[in-house]
Write a protein that holds these residues in place. Structure first.
Motif, short mmCIF file in Angstrom:
data_model
loop_
_atom_site.label_atom_id
_atom_site.label_comp_id
_atom_site.label_asym_id
_atom_site.label_seq_id
_atom_site.Cartn_x
_atom_site.Cartn_y
_atom_site.Cartn_z
N UNK A 123 31.73 40.91 44.00
CA UNK A 123 31.86 41.85 42.76
C UNK A 123 32.68 42.80 42.77
N UNK A 124 32.73 43.52 44.13
CA UNK A 124 33.64 44.62 44.33
C UNK A 124 35.23 44.08 44.44
N UNK A 125 35.44 43.02 44.96
CA UNK A 125 36.73 42.53 45.00
C UNK A 125 37.45 42.06 43.61
N UNK A 126 36.22 41.26 43.02
CA UNK A 126 36.85 40.72 41.69
C UNK A 126 37.06 41.98 40.81
N UNK A 127 36.20 42.94 40.58
CA UNK A 127 36.34 43.69 39.41
C UNK A 127 37.45 44.93 40.02
N UNK A 128 37.61 45.32 41.15
CA UNK A 128 38.79 46.10 41.72
C UNK A 128 40.11 45.65 41.58
#
Length: 216
Positions: A123-128
């Protein structure tokens, strides 16, 4: 509505299967056993989802978009960067309670523990990376650069996702669930960015032409 409806439904289905230990969980575990091969490359790829790696990339993009919007004299130039920052802040706010509620054990490749669904790193990778890409679209004029940015974003997100599964840090469904969750957050960022861009176009069209009258 499709941007929101499909990932929400898919996320609900996956979450239900995880909580109820449904048939998808059995498929997920078999798939994980076939894919897990811990090595140095998979560990490095998984690190792309670390907060220390992904969030600074987003911060640079937000600062650039804010600076460019203010330099153009855009109204509410702060709104798109704020939407990106808010989406990033919502990741831990949503993922942490979901992990506690679903209480899913980890793969055999990690020490015994629970709270692996959904994947916070994914989720961090996708949103960032996704929010950075969406917001930079309005600042970039070259179609080739835009395409390259999308490809780079996809490679970073897929690389992190692959690394997390390959290293055994997460089950495949943990990653797919976070894709769905991240897609909902990015839909909000995209909507805010589009509203800001459309409003900017309208203001430019309505501005009086320097030679008098409206531009032709």
């Amino acid at each position: 509505m499709l941007l929101l409806g499909l990932p929400v439904l898919l996320f609900a289905l996956i979450t239900w299967q995880v909580v109820a230990d449904g048939p998808l969980v059995g498929v997920d575990e078999r798939l994980s056993r076939a894919l897990v091969r811990p090595d140095r490359l998979s560990e490095l790829l998984a690190d792309l989802g670390n907060v220390q790696v992904a969030v600074p990339v987003l911060a640079v993009a937000l600062a650039y978009v804010a600076w460019q919007g203010r330099a153009r004299g855009a109204d509410r130039w702060w709104l798109p960067p704020l939407a990106g920052a808010l989406a990033m802040a919502l990741v831990p706010a949503l993922v942490a309670p979901l992990k506690a509620w679903t209480d899913r054990p980890g793969t055999p490749a990690v020490p015994p523990a629970v709270g692996y669904y959904p994947s916070g790193h994914t989720a961090t990778a996708l949103v960032a990376y996704g929010a950075a890409t969406l917001l930079l679209f309005g600042a970039l004029r070259s179609p080739a650069v835009r395409r390259a940015l999308v490809v780079l974003c996809a490679l970073l997100v897929l690389g992190a996702s692959y690394g997390l599964v390959r290293r055994g840090y997460h089950w495949p469904l943990d990653v797919v669930g976070s894709w769905c969750l991240g897609a909902v957050l990015l839909a909000g960022v995209w909507r805010v960015a589009e509203v800001g861009r459309t409003a900017g176009v309208r203001r430019t069209a309505a501005r009086p032409h320097p030679g008098g009258g409206q531009p032709k």
